[in-house]
Design a protein around this motif. Sequence first.
Motif, short mmCIF file in Angstrom:
data_model
loop_
_atom_site.label_atom_id
_atom_site.label_comp_id
_atom_site.label_asym_id
_atom_site.label_seq_id
_atom_site.Cartn_x
_atom_site.Cartn_y
_atom_site.Cartn_z
N ASN A 156 14.39 -15.68 -13.40
CA ASN A 156 13.25 -16.57 -13.64
C ASN A 156 13.53 -17.51 -14.81
O ASN A 156 13.08 -18.65 -14.82
CB ASN A 156 11.98 -15.76 -13.90
CG ASN A 156 11.37 -15.22 -12.61
OD1 ASN A 156 11.75 -15.68 -11.51
ND2 ASN A 156 10.47 -14.27 -12.71
N GLN A 208 11.61 -18.41 -8.88
CA GLN A 208 10.19 -18.03 -8.83
C GLN A 208 10.09 -16.67 -8.16
O GLN A 208 10.03 -16.58 -6.93
CB GLN A 208 9.41 -19.06 -8.02
CG GLN A 208 9.13 -20.32 -8.82
CD GLN A 208 8.32 -21.33 -8.02
OE1 GLN A 208 7.80 -21.03 -6.95
NE2 GLN A 208 8.25 -22.53 -8.54
N SER A 215 8.12 -12.89 -8.33
CA SER A 215 7.10 -12.03 -8.94
C SER A 215 7.33 -10.61 -8.43
O SER A 215 7.86 -10.39 -7.34
CB SER A 215 5.70 -12.51 -8.57
OG SER A 215 5.58 -12.55 -7.17
#
Length: 421
Positions: free
Chosen positions: A342, A347, A349
């Motif tokens: 990141n 990107q 999560s």
Amino acid sequence: MDKLLIRGGCPLHGEIRISGSKNSALPILAASLLSAEPIQLNNLPHLHDITTMLDLLGCLGAELTVGEKLTTQIDAANVNSFTAPYDLVKTMRASILVMGPLLSRFGEAQVAFPGGCAIGSRPVDIHLRGFEAMGADIVIEDGYINARAPVGGLRGATIFMETVTVGGTENLLMAAVLAKGETVLENAAREPEIVDLANCLVAMGARIEGIGSDTLRISGVDALHACDYTVMPDRIETGTYLAAAAATGGAIKLKQTDPRTLDAVLVKLEECGSDITTGDDWIELDSKGRRQRAVSVRTAPYPGFPTDMQAQFMALNTTAIGTAQVIETIFENRLIQTHEMNRMGAQISIEGNTALVNGVERLTGAPVMASDLRASASLVIAGLMAEGETVVDRIYHIDRGYECIEEKLQCLGANIRRISD
Ligand code: UD1
């Protein structure tokens, strides 16, 4: 501490040779303790973990002769110590693999209790319960596991391993080959490295049925003899270079490898959009210079998708078209590369054991920190894809498992070099 400096953006092109498998060489080196006759091993990779295992065998009293072309002879006739000291175990958890052979041939073993590591707690309870089922007495004291076989030696037993464990299967298999009577290992791991170990043990005179299945039947023999054995190619090194080539839009050929051990990985690379061609001992990948498509993976014991390839596929997905789920089911903390990626513009999560990777157009170079072996490899791949300069720090992790990584990548056209402090 060495670092790797990478200037990204060059697609990988060319041919390289794959080294011998680290995860196969380690248990096979430990297995050399089972025989009083010399074991000759070929195709050992030049890696820190291999040197650590050779140091450990030397410290137990084995005589080592290192020959040309990665050939090493181990003569364990005069082993006179049964202790794997903390200093060696703490640098390499696989040191626990000497326990089965020592206990089986000499009736005793003391191995420093391996701690957890960056990717999880990694207990060895299944190894120890298996030895106990074979009659061993296990006492944990002062940070050491002290194991003693019953009078007359280990006895064969039926052992169900409640979790599929590679190291546990290997340790108990090595203990069983010299135990009295029959041992049945149920829910055994089926990784190709276990098949390689079993084939080497058979070459030493062991009697093992069910090799490659989840039930191994071992009839103990009185002694094992000399053998000359060639370690299998490293399937994880192979997969790492393939992922790097796909991620950079390149086309490469890997020689002296074994495509049959990589089915789950090759299928995923094709799903990404790369063309794969294989021969008996080579693999070609052509990404057609295209940006790859996102591909979800879920790690599982062999023949499932290997946990040791999860981080490299996360890297590949960071710049792919679409969104991928990367699910880690084997180790509890193995998505650790996420934060570093990141920082390079990815990107990603995380929720529980799942990473959601949203593909971006490009990564940008940054200083990053390696935290374990495969996570480090994934940061190198990210660096190769990124615009600008990436410095990967703490690469001693990489040197544990990738032979000549910067030379091999340079051979494939990457702009990468090692900087020593
Ligand atoms: C080996 C590989 C490693 C790979 C892993 C899984 C070597 C040197 N290392 O590690 O690269 O990532 O297999 O493919 O070959 N477990 C227990 N109790 C035990 C033993 C294991 O609960 O007694 C658990 C572990 O915590 C883990 C799972 O079982 O969650 C699998 O571990 P295991 O297969 O044993 O990994 P290693 O043999 O340590």
